[in-house]
Design an enzyme around this catalytic site. Structure first.
Site, short mmCIF file in Angstrom:
data_model
loop_
_atom_site.label_atom_id
_atom_site.label_comp_id
_atom_site.label_asym_id
_atom_site.label_seq_id
_atom_site.Cartn_x
_atom_site.Cartn_y
_atom_site.Cartn_z
N GLU A 37 17.32 6.78 7.90
CA GLU A 37 16.76 8.08 7.57
C GLU A 37 15.57 8.33 8.48
O GLU A 37 14.53 7.70 8.33
CB GLU A 37 16.31 8.11 6.11
CG GLU A 37 17.43 7.86 5.12
CD GLU A 37 16.92 7.64 3.71
OE1 GLU A 37 16.83 8.62 2.96
OE2 GLU A 37 16.58 6.49 3.37
N ASP A 97 24.47 2.41 -3.17
CA ASP A 97 23.15 2.61 -2.55
C ASP A 97 22.57 1.30 -2.01
O ASP A 97 22.96 0.20 -2.40
CB ASP A 97 22.20 3.20 -3.59
CG ASP A 97 21.09 4.04 -2.97
OD1 ASP A 97 20.92 4.00 -1.73
OD2 ASP A 97 20.41 4.76 -3.72
N GLU A 108 24.82 9.47 2.87
CA GLU A 108 23.42 9.84 3.11
C GLU A 108 23.18 9.60 4.60
O GLU A 108 23.67 10.34 5.43
CB GLU A 108 22.48 9.03 2.23
CG GLU A 108 21.05 9.58 2.23
CD GLU A 108 20.12 8.74 1.39
OE1 GLU A 108 19.14 9.32 0.87
OE2 GLU A 108 20.33 7.52 1.26
N GLU A 157 15.09 14.17 -0.68
CA GLU A 157 14.45 13.16 -1.53
C GLU A 157 13.14 12.66 -0.92
O GLU A 157 12.27 12.15 -1.63
CB GLU A 157 15.40 11.98 -1.77
CG GLU A 157 15.61 11.07 -0.58
CD GLU A 157 16.38 9.81 -0.97
OE1 GLU A 157 17.17 9.87 -1.92
OE2 GLU A 157 16.19 8.78 -0.32
#
Length: 662
Positions: A173, A412, A461, A467
């Site tokens: 990310e 996750d 993701e 988030e």
């Protein structure tokens, strides 16, 4: 998947006779429209050049595979034969951003002594290459040599990785730094895909496809700062449980090789998507087309849709007569909300079970009661799962919860893409498909086409999403939001988790963990449901907020998550984006901008001629620069001749549902 094939073969090479296999002759393949060309040179090594309209984009760049005792494939190569193959195929899918995908390419096959082949494939929208080996026994890959050299690079959109737990342990990310090649940090790892903009105005996105039984590819700038070298995580030898809530497996020792794999196999595609204008990248299907076809024979049970999500909004319900939290009553309320708005799913995120035992729910949760209640309302239940507990309990978990009626899993915190972890993705997808359940991967590396091979993998993701607005330092999200569609989204669907109802401008935004807000306007958030690809799309905010915003939630609920057609309208990476999508006879148009407000003229020539359409439009309100929640809803008539100026405020957006007038 249904396919129709039009295939023909053109043989331009011969077998092992040396007179027509000159070592220094370039071997070429061009795209079907002739604009893109690959030229391969075979000498002491194998190198290739990518050009478009006669100008070099990338190269010369060498390729090789170091297989240790099986030699270095690509060193002192001896070509045995070559040929060019052309294909024009229609791929049909009901789980994508279009129903029909034209798969038209020319392909150069170069077959060498020592049991290997290199395949170069040229499309109108880019090129790709891969190795293919045919050894009888398993092989060990020490490393892979690949060069990504851009002699005309102007700027690069660089997503550096963050590795607080080790060089290859990352959540994938990142935002994008726009840099010159000379400004890129040496030895810092970069996530793929990345984008290079050349001095002659071309945009090139580099990534990989069909990644299976092999580690994912990172980049780092090369010594000359004129391109990139790949770097791969070596194979894990020893691991230790740890990380977030003890859900992860941290690698403590790695081998001196990157993969131990079958000797007869194809390797991942190295992909170069090329566009003369950024907005062409919004409809680039290379990764999907290059992926292995579906291994799930019957996909009729796979139902995409939207999901009411609990974690981002921290279960902050109000105007209710019960204590909100991770408990049965709260989730039944989420189910009631979803049913009332036509939202297909509710997810139970982290906390519904014991941290490391997915077979044991916490006392406050009666999972069977929730599932049965939801079933009676026509709503499906999805469960969050840490990857390590799921890996250890996969058969028991999926069999138990499939019988109970659970529709799928949000898996996750993998935070790795070494060979062992990549294989976990395939194992989870395959097992879930056997149980007729779907999965979405969080804490994941970027998509490489797994969603085609296992269509029950709905989304990923691997994106710096909404988030991150909880408990983080300021990042320029509106600029990031209009960069993602051109780079990360090219790799595949992304679970950005949009839908915030508390919207803030640049001055007013604050990071508040328990009561988060978004950057940019309300219409910026609404447009994400059209602009962003994700067959399984989150509603990040809480039902209480949505029920106070009936126009916004009704619009969100009305937008499909898969489409029959996609039409890029306008845009520039980091500046703005506008896109149209069709589902059956309805069209959906979304546009977003960075912190710079702007006017964009939308061309509606994609509409059927001689028909009239009614558009329900959500546009930034006159005060949206200071009150980001401000919007206007209006209805107007459009046709294919309409050229409509739209005004987007700072961090703004625009969205419309367009229906044919009978």
């Amino acid at each position: 998947m249904n396919k129709t094939f039009l295939r023909f073969l053109i043989i331009i090479g011969a077998l092992v006779f040396p007179f027509n296999l000159e070592a220094n002759s370039p071997y070429e393949v061009t795209s079907p429209d002739g604009s893109i060309k690959v030229s391969v040179n075979i000498d002491e090594e194998i190198s290739w050049i990518l050009s478009m309209n006669g100008g070099c984009i990338a190269g010369p760049q060498a390729v090789a595979l170091d297989l240790g005792q099986n030699g270095v494939l690509g060193k002192d190569p001896v070509l045995r034969k070559y040929f060019v193959e052309s294909e024009n195929e229609i791929i049909k899918t009901n789980l994508y951003r279009k129903y029909e995908i034209i798969d038209n390419y020319n392909e150069l096959h170069l077959e060498f002594e020592n049991n290997y082949k290199i395949i170069f494939r040229a499309y109108n929208e880019g090129v790709a290459y891969r190795f293919k080996t045919s050894f009888e026994k398993d092989i060990v890959v020490n490393t892979e040599k690949a060069q990504f050299i851009f002699p005309g690079a102007e700027t690069v959109f660089v997503p550096y990785i963050h590795y607080p737990y080790g060089r290859y342990q990352t959540s994938f990310e990142s935002t994008y730094d726009v840099l010159k090649m000379s400004e890129i940090q040496p030895d810092s790892l970069i996530i793929s895909p990345l984008m290079v903009k050349t001095k002659n105005g071309l945009s090139v996105v580099v990534t990989e496809a069909d990644l299976e039984d092999y580690p994912g590819m990172f980049f780092k700038v090369n010594e000359k700062a004129d391109g990139f070298d790949p770097e791969f995580a070596n194979y894990p030898l020893e691991e230790k449980q740890g990380g977030h809530n003890n859900l992860q497996s941290r690698v403590t020792k790695r081998a001196d090789y990157i993969a131990d794999t079958e000797g007869e196999r194809v390797f991942p595609w190295r992909v170069f998507a090329v566009a003369e204008s950024d907005y062409e990248l919004l409809d680039n299907d290379l990764v999907y087309k290059l992926a292995a076809p579906s291994r799930v024979e019957d996909t009729s049970w796979i139902k995409p849709g939207k999901v009411a999500w609990d974690w981002w909004n921290a279960w902050n319900l109000y105007d209710v007569d019960f204590k909100a939290g991770i408990n049965t009553t709260t989730y039944k309320y989420y189910v009631d909300f979803a049913a009332s708005k036509g939202v297909e799913y509710v997810i139970l995120d982290e906390g519904w079970s014991e941290s490391t035992n997915l077979l044991k729910t916490i006392p406050e949760i009666d999972l069977k009661e929730i599932v049965n209640y939801a079933k009676g309302k026509g709503v499906g239940i999805v469960l969050w799962a840490g990857w390590l507990p799921l890996s250890r309990q996969m058969d028991e978990v999926m069999e138990k919860y499939a019988r109970m009626g659970i529709k799928g899993y949000k898996i996750d915190f993998m935070d790795r893409d070494d060979q062992k972890m990549v294989n976990f993705y395939y194992r989870a997808a395959r097992k879930a498909a056997e149980s007729k359940q779907f999965v979405l991967f969080h804490g994941s590396y970027k998509p490489t086409g797994l969603q085609r091979t296992y269509p029950n993998v709905l989304t990923f993701e691997g994106v710096y999403g909404l988030e991150q607005m909880k408990g983080t330092d300021y990042k320029d999200m509106p600029r990031h939001d209009v960069t993602l569609p051109y780079i990360r989204m090219l790799a595949g669907p992304m679970d950005y988790t949009p839908g915030a109802m508390d919207n803030a401008n640049f001055v007013n935004w604050r990071s508040i963990y328990e009561d988060p807000m978004s950057q940019g306007t309300r219409c910026h958030q609404l447009a994400m449901y059209i602009v962003y690809d994700s067959p399984f799309s989150m509603l990040c905010d809480n039902p209480s907020d949505y029920l106070r915003e009936p126009e916004s939630i009704d619009f969100i609920a009305s937008v499909p998550t898969v489409f029959d057609a996609t039409v890029p309208l306008a845009g520039e990476a980091g500046e703005y984006v506008a896109i149209a999508r069709r589902k059956e006879s309805n069209w959906y148009v979304g546009a977003m901008t960075n912190w710079t407000g702007r006017q964009v003229i939308l061309d509606f020539s994609f509409l059927d001629k001689d028909k009239k359409y009614e558009a329900t439009i959500f546009a930034d309100g006159i005060n949206a620069n200071t009150a980001a929640n401000d919007y206007v809803r209006k209805v107007m008539v459009l046709d294919s001749d309409t050229r409509l100026p739209i005004d987007m405020k700072n961090g703004g957006g625009w969205a419309a549902v367009i229906k044919e007038i009978e």
